[in-house]
Design an enzyme around this catalytic site. Structure first.
Site, short mmCIF file in Angstrom:
data_model
loop_
_atom_site.label_atom_id
_atom_site.label_comp_id
_atom_site.label_asym_id
_atom_site.label_seq_id
_atom_site.Cartn_x
_atom_site.Cartn_y
_atom_site.Cartn_z
N ASP A 77 9.40 2.61 1.85
CA ASP A 77 8.24 3.35 2.33
C ASP A 77 8.12 3.09 3.83
O ASP A 77 7.69 2.01 4.25
CB ASP A 77 6.99 2.88 1.57
CG ASP A 77 5.73 3.64 1.99
OD1 ASP A 77 5.75 4.27 3.07
OD2 ASP A 77 4.73 3.58 1.25
N PHE A 89 0.86 -1.19 0.00
CA PHE A 89 0.00 0.00 0.00
C PHE A 89 0.89 1.24 0.00
O PHE A 89 1.70 1.41 0.90
CB PHE A 89 -0.94 0.05 1.22
CG PHE A 89 -1.81 1.28 1.21
CD1 PHE A 89 -2.98 1.31 0.47
CD2 PHE A 89 -1.42 2.42 1.90
CE1 PHE A 89 -3.77 2.46 0.43
CE2 PHE A 89 -2.21 3.58 1.87
CZ PHE A 89 -3.39 3.59 1.13
N LYS A 97 2.99 9.78 8.41
CA LYS A 97 2.17 9.47 9.59
C LYS A 97 2.69 9.97 10.94
O LYS A 97 2.26 11.00 11.41
CB LYS A 97 1.87 7.98 9.61
CG LYS A 97 0.97 7.55 8.44
CD LYS A 97 0.31 6.21 8.66
CE LYS A 97 -0.85 5.98 7.70
NZ LYS A 97 -0.52 5.34 6.44
#
Ligand SMILES: *Cc1c(COP(=O)(O)O)cnc(C)c1O
Length: 406
Positions: free
Chosen positions: A231, A146, A260
């Site tokens: 990532d 993702f 995040k």
């Protein structure tokens, strides 16, 4: 009409009438947070192990974070990237301290960080073929990855539920099987510019890349002059007990995506690029209006302050190990419902034998907020500040739900 006769619409009504329907939400309106807890508009308290999806690294309204953001809000909030601001320079320095020599670019989200990284991959590809564009641009990603909802991120995310309805996607992506080095190797050819994977897949189901796999990817990239891009949007910023999750494997990527947890709740994303590719972006080639504002960087600096001052990496490592053991024991107690526990530090996934959604709802009713993930997983993402007692409480709540459903 008497003013007291005017009934103001509920938040639920306002959402029903005016908010786009791209999220299926539970009937819950949150109004306040403190530390590891949030409260809803009925006064109910929840242990929040969603943490805004791994965003609220310091929990809710941490006093140092609040003080720094409030101070900065009264001093200077935004000036654009047409000018320097001290906080951006300082946050870049601190991130380089963790990642190693290189350069940082600030943006506003994980997907935007990944877009920058994909553009970087294309610039690097061009350097392999004498500067010509369109010849060497392929990026190899992992199945069940993702990387975000933008066109680049979505094209790097080979999941029907993410891509459906939005084709044609960006060309130039190929997908190997996570932790199967040979499957990645088989996809490398003269058009390949980079390998791009999550160190621990989050949305895909808390699937860690193994050390052997990451070390193998590093060698593969070196052999073919590919960028190794990791990532770390979800697993970075201390979540696994190291600042970056790849540190556990002892590898060094060429570029990193972050977001995040970095702002502790304030939107901020960043990419770090090492010496191999740090000079590829030159003036005019990439930008963003809101990236790296004095306010966003004050939030990021406050997060790093507390991680360092309070020894949160050591805390996540120590408390996380005890918590993992407790959850593994729980899994062994309920084998008909739980297949196992995956992940590291404060990024764990309970792999269930069935759909996790009813469990997420039952946990919520029992006072624990936790998101689901792919592969029948309930994710547990406490703030890095969560205490051993709060972690133990989460195990008790999960046990009560498993018992009730047994
Ligand atoms: C959440 C996430 C993204 C996307 O971040 P947004 O801020 O939602 O755009 C990208 N990659 C990973 C690994 C993520 O967990």
């Amino acid at each position: 009409m008497n003013r007291s006769d005017v009934v103001s619409p509920s938040t639920a009504d306002l959402y029903d009438a005016h908010v786009m329907k791209n999220y299926g939400r539970p009937p819950l309106t949150l109004v306040r947070g403190s530390g590891s807890y949030v409260w809803d508009d009925q006064g109910r308290q929840f242990l929040d192990f969603t943490s805004g999806i791994a965003v609220c690294a310091l929990g809710h309204c941490h006093p140092h974070w609040v003080a720094q953001v409030q101070r900065q809000a009264g001093e200077l909030v935004h000036v654009s990237n047409l000018f320097r601001n001290p906080n951006q320079g300082e946050l870049a320095r601190r991130l380089v301290g963790y990642a190693g020599p290189g350069r940082v670019f600030f943006c506003n989200s994980g997907a935007e960080a990944n877009e920058g990284l994909l553009k970087l991959a294309r610039l690097h590809g061009a350097t392999k073929v004498g500067g010509e564009e369109g010849k060497c641009y392929k990026v190899i990603c992992a199945q069940s990855a993702f990387h975000g909802r933008t066109f680049g991120g979505m094209s790097a995310t080979p999941q029907e539920k993410i891509q459906k309805g939005f084709r044609p996607l960006v060309p130039g992506f190929a997908f190997g099987e996570l932790n199967n080095l040979a499957s990645f190797e088989a996809l490398v050819d003269d058009t390949t510019a980079a390998i791009f994977v999550e160190t621990i897949q989050g949305e895909g189901g808390v699937n860690p890349a193994t050390t052997e796999f990451l070390v193998g990817l590093r060698k593969l990239c070196d052999r073919h002059n590919l960028l190794l891009i990791l990532d770390e949007v979800q697993c970075g910023i201390g979540r696994t007990g190291k600042f970056y999750a790849f540190e556990h494997a002892g590898v060094k990527p060429d570029a990193i995506g972050m977001a995040k947890g970095l702002g502790g709740g304030f939107p901020i994303g960043a990419i770090w690029v090492g010496p191999k590719a740090a000079e590829l972006f030159q003036p005019g080639m990439h930008g963003t209006t809101f990236g790296g504002t004095p306010l966003a960087c004050a939030a990021g600096l406050a997060v790093l302050d507390v991680i360092e001052r309070d020894g949160l990496l050591a805390h996540v490592t120590a408390a996380g190990a005890v918590w993992l053991a407790a959850l593994q024991a729980l899994a062994a107690e309920f084998p008909a419902q739980v297949l196992g526990v995956r992940g590291r530090g404060f990024m764990l996934g309970l792999q269930l034998t069935s759909d996790p959604i009813p469990y997420v709802a039952a946990l919520r009713d029992a006072g624990l907020l936790a998101p689901s993930a792919g592969g029948n997983v309930v994710r547990l993402l406490p703030p890095l500040t969560a205490s051993a007692e709060e972690l133990a409480n989460s195990v008790a709540i999960i046990r009560s739900v498993l018992s009730a459903k047994a």
